[in-house]
Design a protein around this motif. Structure first.
Motif, PDB file in Angstrom:
ATOM      1  N   GLY A   1       0.845  -1.189   0.000  1.00 52.92           N
ATOM      2  CA  GLY A   1       0.000   0.000   0.000  1.00 52.92           C
ATOM      3  C   GLY A   1       0.881   1.240   0.000  1.00 52.92           C
ATOM      4  N   VAL A   2       0.456   2.246  -0.760  1.00 50.73           N
ATOM      5  CA  VAL A   2       1.184   3.519  -0.795  1.00 50.73           C
ATOM      6  C   VAL A   2       0.484   4.475   0.161  1.00 50.73           C
ATOM      7  CG1 VAL A   2       1.933   5.393  -2.314  1.00 50.73           C
ATOM      8  CG2 VAL A   2       1.706   3.092  -3.219  1.00 50.73           C
TER       9      VAL A   2
ATOM     10  N   ARG B   1      -5.786   5.852  -2.471  1.00 53.29           N
ATOM     11  CA  ARG B   1      -6.097   5.626  -3.881  1.00 53.29           C
ATOM     12  C   ARG B   1      -5.394   6.618  -4.811  1.00 53.29           C
ATOM     13  NH1 ARG B   1     -11.072   3.761  -6.823  1.00 53.29           N
ATOM     14  NH2 ARG B   1     -11.887   3.056  -4.825  1.00 53.29           N
TER      15      ARG B   1
ATOM     16  N   ALA C   1      -1.692   6.024  -5.061  1.00 52.71           N
ATOM     17  CA  ALA C   1      -1.456   4.785  -5.819  1.00 52.71           C
ATOM     18  C   ALA C   1      -1.558   5.060  -7.318  1.00 52.71           C
ATOM     19  CB  ALA C   1      -2.471   3.714  -5.400  1.00 52.71           C
TER      20      ALA C   1
ATOM     21  N   HIS D   1      -3.575  -2.024 -10.066  1.00 51.79           N
ATOM     22  CA  HIS D   1      -4.222  -1.355  -8.935  1.00 51.79           C
ATOM     23  C   HIS D   1      -5.666  -1.856  -8.922  1.00 51.79           C
ATOM     24  CE1 HIS D   1      -5.738   2.631  -7.045  1.00 51.79           C
ATOM     25  NE2 HIS D   1      -5.456   1.740  -6.126  1.00 51.79           N
TER      26      HIS D   1
ATOM     27  N   ASP E   1      -5.669   1.298  -1.462  1.00 50.12           N
ATOM     28  CA  ASP E   1      -4.258   1.660  -1.721  1.00 50.12           C
ATOM     29  C   ASP E   1      -3.426   0.455  -2.199  1.00 50.12           C
ATOM     30  OD1 ASP E   1      -4.178   0.211   0.663  1.00 50.12           O
ATOM     31  OD2 ASP E   1      -2.803   1.589   1.688  1.00 50.12           O
TER      32      ASP E   1
ATOM     33  N   ILE F   1      -1.507  -2.213  -4.245  1.00 49.55           N
ATOM     34  CA  ILE F   1      -0.937  -2.397  -5.577  1.00 49.55           C
ATOM     35  C   ILE F   1      -0.349  -3.809  -5.612  1.00 49.55           C
ATOM     36  CG2 ILE F   1       0.911  -1.663  -7.145  1.00 49.55           C
ATOM     37  CD1 ILE F   1       0.495   1.178  -5.990  1.00 49.55           C
TER      38      ILE F   1
END
Ligand SMILES: *Cc1c(COP(=O)(O)O)cnc(C)c1O
Length: 429
Positions: free
Chosen positions: A349-350, A354, A357, A382, A404, A406
């Protein structure tokens, strides 16, 4: 069919086909729908399953059988067949032993396409599924059984959740209840894990993924261990233990033994009727992939670990999920079942959810946005913007796919280049 004495690496290269004097070194592509016979009696014996041989490529083709024999040997099975896709392999693996009114127990942590196949399409066919947390206790698993339960299903390393199944636990409880354990071994491949050695009875694959490995052909495979005793539980599996009227009353478990019954029935009935055949040309591509599978898996796993370690130490990353990472919930199970590594897929997750990402993905240069995984070329997805875009934020969390998340499938490039690409894309957030 199998030669279980040589090691997996040698089988990847040389299994399934041994040319005779003056014959082609590479597996020949037998691109023929049909095969010629001298007399009608000769052909009649094939139709009656009295003799083995080829007559129509919807049922069996020599090229496909050579590739199936290689995968069979890799998994340590007794018989195997190719299918048109991984979806067809999983469908056949269950429909071969379950009818309307029957029940199957499946791990919740499975590929989305398989989940839909089970919970929507096979349900419409009258087969009922109970989905169970792969981390359940033996008691919870036991409690899920019903008198009409015919199999237990799970994935070695699940796509996309990356949970690791405790195969021994699932096999033990399945066998106590007189049913086989079916394992989808797509992500681990037999290079990293051979589920039959841990008690699995039937192994399935989407050969589309690491086995093909180059994004060139869709395909599947089913391998039978030959170890499940259908005759001991004859009442549960009448399709294998009572006469088949469409083949003059042969009984598969008697005529083909425990080693051959499951795959012969799936070929003679399900391939005949559904025709989910792999083409000889596709099988040839899968075989080219198999020849380097052991070399590629090592690199996929190295790249996966290096990328996961980089992400774990980057302050723009909220969380990282990779079973080979120390501290991961499945680290111990991963080391037990897959000491050489699990696969090249990492999810993370970044920070910034959202929107962050999306920015990150847009700025990747080397790593492409694709729905595919397990390819020589690194790619990422994603899910909140692709496969799962209909879901609300709440539903995404419930599905274990937060907005989030990926999913990054590490290819076989140089990992420093992958890390550089990820680093520059993170800097753009
Ligand atoms: C992709 C996949 C499948 C479905 O395979 P197809 O070849 O796309 O039909 C099944 N199981 C797993 C684990 C997969 O990753």
């Amino acid at each position: 069919m199998a030669n279980n004495n040589r090691r997996v690496e040698t089988t990847c290269v040389q299994g399934g086909y041994t040319p005779g004097n003056g014959e082609p070194r590479q597996i020949p592509i037998i691109q023929s729908t049909t095969f010629k016979y001298a007399t009608s009696e000769d052909m009649g014996k094939l139709f009656d399953l009295e003799a083995s041989g080829y007559f129509y490529s919807r049922l069996q083709n020599p090229t496909c059988d050579m590739v199936a024999a290689k995968i069979c040997e890799l998994e340590g099975g007794s018989a195997a067949m190719l299918t048109s896709s991984g979806q067809a392999a999983n469908f056949f693996s269950i429909f071969n032993i379950a009818n309307v009114g029957d029940h199957i127990i499946s791990s919740t942590s499975i590929y989305g396409g398989t989940f839909n196949l089970f919970s929507v399409t096979m349900k419409k066919m009258g087969i009922d599924f109970t989905f169970i947390d792969p981390d359940c206790t033996e008691e919870e698993l036991r409690a899920a059984f019903k008198p009409n339960t015919k199999a237990v299903f799970g994935e070695t390393v699940a796509n996309p959740a990356l949970t690791v199944l405790d195969i021994e636990k699932f096999a033990k409880v399945a066998h106590e209840n007189g049913v086989p354990l079916i394992i989808d071994n797509t992500f681990a491949t037999p290079v990293n894990c051979r589920p039959i050695e841990w008690g699995a009875d039937i192994v399935t694959h989407s050969t589309t993924k690491y086995m093909d490995g180059h994004g060139s052909s869709v395909g599947g495979c089913i391998v039978d261990s030959g170890k499940f005793n259908w005759i001991k539980y004859a009442d549960k599996f009448p399709g294998l233990t009572t006469p088949d009227a469409s083949y003059h009353g042969i009984t598969y478990a008697e005529k083909f033994g425990l080693e051959g019954a499951f795959i012969t029935k799936a070929t003679a009935q399900l391939m005949r009727d559904f025709g989910c055949t792999q083409s000889p040309q596709s099988a040839y591509y899968v075989n080219l992939g198999l020849e380097s599978l052991h070399v590629r898996m090592e690199r996929h796993c190295l790249n996966g670990l290096k990328v996961a370690e980089f992400l774990e130490n980057n302050d723009k990353i909220a969380w990282v999920n990779y079973p080979d990472l120390k501290g991961n919930k499945y680290y111990d199970l991963a080391k037990k079942y897959m000491p050489k590594g699990t696969c090249g897929v990492v999810s993370f997750g970044v920070k910034g959810g959202r929107k962050a990402a999306e920015t990150f993905m847009k700025n990747l240069k080397l790593i492409a946005i694709e729905t595919h995984v397990a390819d020589a070329r690194s790619c990422c997805l994603h899910p909140a913007n692709a496969t799962h875009r209909q879901l609300s934020e709440q539903e995404l969390i419930a599905a274990g796919v937060p907005s989030d998340l990926i999913r990054l499938s590490c290819g076989i490039e140089n990992y420093e280049d992958l890390i550089s690409d990820i680093r520059q894309a993170l800097e753009s957030i």
